[in-house]
Design a protein around this motif. Structure first.
Motif, PDB file in Angstrom:
ATOM      1  N   LYS A 113      -2.341  -1.106  25.873  1.00  0.00           N
ATOM      2  CA  LYS A 113      -2.143  -1.913  24.675  1.00  0.00           C
ATOM      3  C   LYS A 113      -2.647  -1.190  23.432  1.00  0.00           C
ATOM      4  N   ALA A 114      -2.041  -1.523  22.279  1.00  0.00           N
ATOM      5  CA  ALA A 114      -2.484  -1.011  20.984  1.00  0.00           C
ATOM      6  C   ALA A 114      -2.806  -2.178  20.064  1.00  0.00           C
ATOM      7  N   VAL A 115      -3.910  -2.049  19.322  1.00  0.00           N
ATOM      8  CA  VAL A 115      -4.341  -3.093  18.396  1.00  0.00           C
ATOM      9  C   VAL A 115      -4.558  -2.463  17.020  1.00  0.00           C
ATOM     10  N   LEU A 116      -3.971  -3.073  16.014  1.00  0.00           N
ATOM     11  CA  LEU A 116      -4.092  -2.610  14.640  1.00  0.00           C
ATOM     12  C   LEU A 116      -5.124  -3.442  13.888  1.00  0.00           C
ATOM     13  N   ALA A 117      -5.988  -2.769  13.133  1.00  0.00           N
ATOM     14  CA  ALA A 117      -6.955  -3.447  12.256  1.00  0.00           C
ATOM     15  C   ALA A 117      -6.409  -3.392  10.840  1.00  0.00           C
ATOM     16  N   ARG A 118      -6.038  -4.542  10.313  1.00  0.00           N
ATOM     17  CA  ARG A 118      -5.447  -4.619   8.981  1.00  0.00           C
ATOM     18  C   ARG A 118      -6.308  -5.486   8.071  1.00  0.00           C
ATOM     19  N   SER A 119      -6.511  -5.028   6.857  1.00  0.00           N
ATOM     20  CA  SER A 119      -7.291  -5.793   5.884  1.00  0.00           C
ATOM     21  C   SER A 119      -6.533  -7.040   5.473  1.00  0.00           C
ATOM     22  N   THR A 120      -7.272  -8.114   5.279  1.00  0.00           N
ATOM     23  CA  THR A 120      -6.653  -9.360   4.814  1.00  0.00           C
ATOM     24  C   THR A 120      -6.519  -9.383   3.297  1.00  0.00           C
ATOM     25  N   ASN A 164      -6.280  -0.086   8.422  1.00  0.00           N
ATOM     26  CA  ASN A 164      -7.561   0.610   8.532  1.00  0.00           C
ATOM     27  C   ASN A 164      -7.620   1.547   9.737  1.00  0.00           C
ATOM     28  N   PHE A 165      -7.343   1.031  10.922  1.00  0.00           N
ATOM     29  CA  PHE A 165      -7.362   1.867  12.113  1.00  0.00           C
ATOM     30  C   PHE A 165      -6.601   1.175  13.228  1.00  0.00           C
ATOM     31  N   MET A 166      -6.341   1.950  14.293  1.00  0.00           N
ATOM     32  CA  MET A 166      -5.709   1.419  15.498  1.00  0.00           C
ATOM     33  C   MET A 166      -6.538   1.828  16.703  1.00  0.00           C
ATOM     34  N   ILE A 167      -6.569   0.951  17.693  1.00  0.00           N
ATOM     35  CA  ILE A 167      -7.221   1.243  18.962  1.00  0.00           C
ATOM     36  C   ILE A 167      -6.168   1.209  20.050  1.00  0.00           C
ATOM     37  N   SER A 224     -17.456  -5.977   2.119  1.00  0.00           N
ATOM     38  CA  SER A 224     -16.909  -5.897   3.474  1.00  0.00           C
ATOM     39  C   SER A 224     -15.581  -6.641   3.504  1.00  0.00           C
ATOM     40  N   SER A 225     -14.512  -5.906   3.695  1.00  0.00           N
ATOM     41  CA  SER A 225     -13.193  -6.513   3.728  1.00  0.00           C
ATOM     42  C   SER A 225     -12.908  -7.032   5.129  1.00  0.00           C
ATOM     43  N   PRO A 226     -12.612  -8.326   5.256  1.00  0.00           N
ATOM     44  CA  PRO A 226     -12.319  -8.859   6.589  1.00  0.00           C
ATOM     45  C   PRO A 226     -11.078  -8.210   7.169  1.00  0.00           C
ATOM     46  N   LEU A 227     -11.138  -7.906   8.459  1.00  0.00           N
ATOM     47  CA  LEU A 227     -10.031  -7.258   9.136  1.00  0.00           C
ATOM     48  C   LEU A 227      -9.393  -8.200  10.139  1.00  0.00           C
ATOM     49  N   LYS A 228      -8.090  -8.124  10.237  1.00  0.00           N
ATOM     50  CA  LYS A 228      -7.343  -8.921  11.196  1.00  0.00           C
ATOM     51  C   LYS A 228      -6.910  -8.021  12.340  1.00  0.00           C
ATOM     52  N   ALA A 229      -7.152  -8.443  13.561  1.00  0.00           N
ATOM     53  CA  ALA A 229      -6.748  -7.688  14.740  1.00  0.00           C
ATOM     54  C   ALA A 229      -5.338  -8.111  15.140  1.00  0.00           C
TER      55      ALA A 229
END
Length: 391
Positions: free
Chosen positions: A233-240, A325-328, A253-258
């Motif tokens: 699986k891949a998960v993206l961290a995107r700023s709200t 922001n990043f991906m896992i 601190s910018s909240p991130l949505k998974a």
């Protein structure tokens, strides 16, 4: 760490390597104040357009994969939460100006991997981190490739896919000069198919029958393509935060949505079960194909190919903006002990504290194995998007 694979020999630290040379603002600096302001305004307009146009590709997955009605109503069948839904950026076409080219090249990418075999006797995962994945094929578009292959019943299928998938995708026509999303998706799907067909011949000749799931990512210019088969699986961290008026919050601190940007393929899911049954297979009471195999899509698994196991991936795409922001990327071992939001928050803390991509990834795996008692092989790739300062 166990074996890794680097087609470029990885003779220097990935953190010292940008996927693309930074584009500077020398042109702006050399113009008059009036022209500079005009240029800046045009850039900002394009950046606002890029960051504001998002589309949900969940309803378009059948076109992406070519599976007949394979992916309809996926959300209800897999009980995804809102945060788990795929949200992808709409590709902005027909943008030919220099301003667009500047806006498209504001992101650098860093990536690294970490692994641990857990309590298993052997390590059956394989991974690829290629900051420059052009393989000598020239092109204007940067090309980076990252992938995890989670083997089952051995690691021969995982190793084969690791060695051949990317080159097969390139040879299938992955764009190198001009971006064409449809062409890129077709090349990825064809590359998966070609890899599996060749792997099956190799496994028949060698007498091995193991398989491997996969999650893979290609970064072409500012576009990101994600393809997967199985339960990796891949998960993206995107700023709200997405409004330019909120730039004053930049230091906070910018909240991130998974956001889960892949679709799991398991025999128990209705669409996957229907395809298996149509091919003459069955799903046992334990939710496994022929009572044995949990996943319904994978490389290899020669003995199950004629009864429904497929290597055709789901392919999704989004365009990089300042919100990403990043991906896992992770095998099922990682996601067995980490939820998407949990993993994003853990990595975000590491990066906020100043950890490098390498250190943050290693700490994620250590947390999974030592603290959360993951018993399975555990592999992760962390891809960090670094955006240049606003013009």
């Amino acid at each position: 760490m166990g074996e890794n694979f680097d087609l470029q020999a990885r003779n220097k630290n990935i953190n010292d390597t940008g996927l693309e040379n930074k584009r500077t603002c020398d042109a702006l600096d050399s113009t008059s104040p009036t022209a500079k302001k005009s240029k800046t305004d045009e850039v900002q307009i394009v950046k606002n357009e890029l960051s504001g146009k998002y589309v949900d590709l969940l309803n378009d997955r059948t076109k992406d994969t070519g599976e007949d009605a394979e992916n309809k109503n996926y959300q209800s069948n897999n009980n995804l939460t809102e945060n788990d839904n795929l949200v992808a950026n709409e590709h902005i076409s027909n943008k030919k100006s220099d301003i667009t080219e500047v806006a498209r090249e504001i992101t650098l990418v860093e990536a690294d991997a970490a692994e641990d075999k857990g309590s298993r006797h052997t390590m059956e995962d394989a991974w690829v981190v290629l900051s420059d994945a052009s393989l000598g094929i020239p092109g204007k578009l940067r090309c980076a490739h990252f992938a995890i292959y989670d083997g089952h019943g051995g690691r021969q299928a995982a190793d084969y896919a690791r060695a051949h998938l990317h080159s097969n995708v390139l040879s299938a026509g992955l764009p190198r000069e001009l971006m064409d999303i449809k062409v890129a998706k077709k090349a990825i799907i064809d590359g998966f198919r070609k890899t599996d067909e060749a792997l099956l011949k190799e496994s028949a000749a060698g007498g091995w029958q193991d398989g491997a799931t996969a999650v893979s990512v290609w970064v072409l210019g500012q576009m990101v393509f994600i393809a997967n088969i199985g339960d990796a699986k891949a998960v993206l961290a995107r700023s709200t935060i997405h409004n330019e008026d909120e730039k004053n919050l930049k230091e906070l601190s910018s909240p991130l949505k998974a956001i889960v940007v892949t679709r799991e393929h398991k025999a128990i899911y209705p669409q996957e079960r229907a395809r298996i049954q149509k091919a003459g297979g069955y799903v046992g009471p334990n939710g496994r194909l022929q009572g044995r195999l949990e996943v319904s899509r994978a490389f290899g698994d020669r003995q199950f190919k004629k009864i429904g196991v497929s290597a055709i991936p789901d392919v999704h795409t989004f365009e990089l903006t300042e919100r990403e922001n990043f991906m896992i990327l992770g095998c099922d071992g990682l996601w067995g002990v980490f939820g998407p939001t949990d993993a994003v928050e853990f990595v975000a803390r590491q990066l906020k504290e100043g950890s490098s991509t390498n250190v943050a990834c290693r700490r994620l795996i250590r947390e999974a194995i030592r603290e959360r008692r993951c018993k399975d092989n555990c592999t992760a790739i962390l891809i960090v998007f670094k955006h240049q300062e606003s013009f």
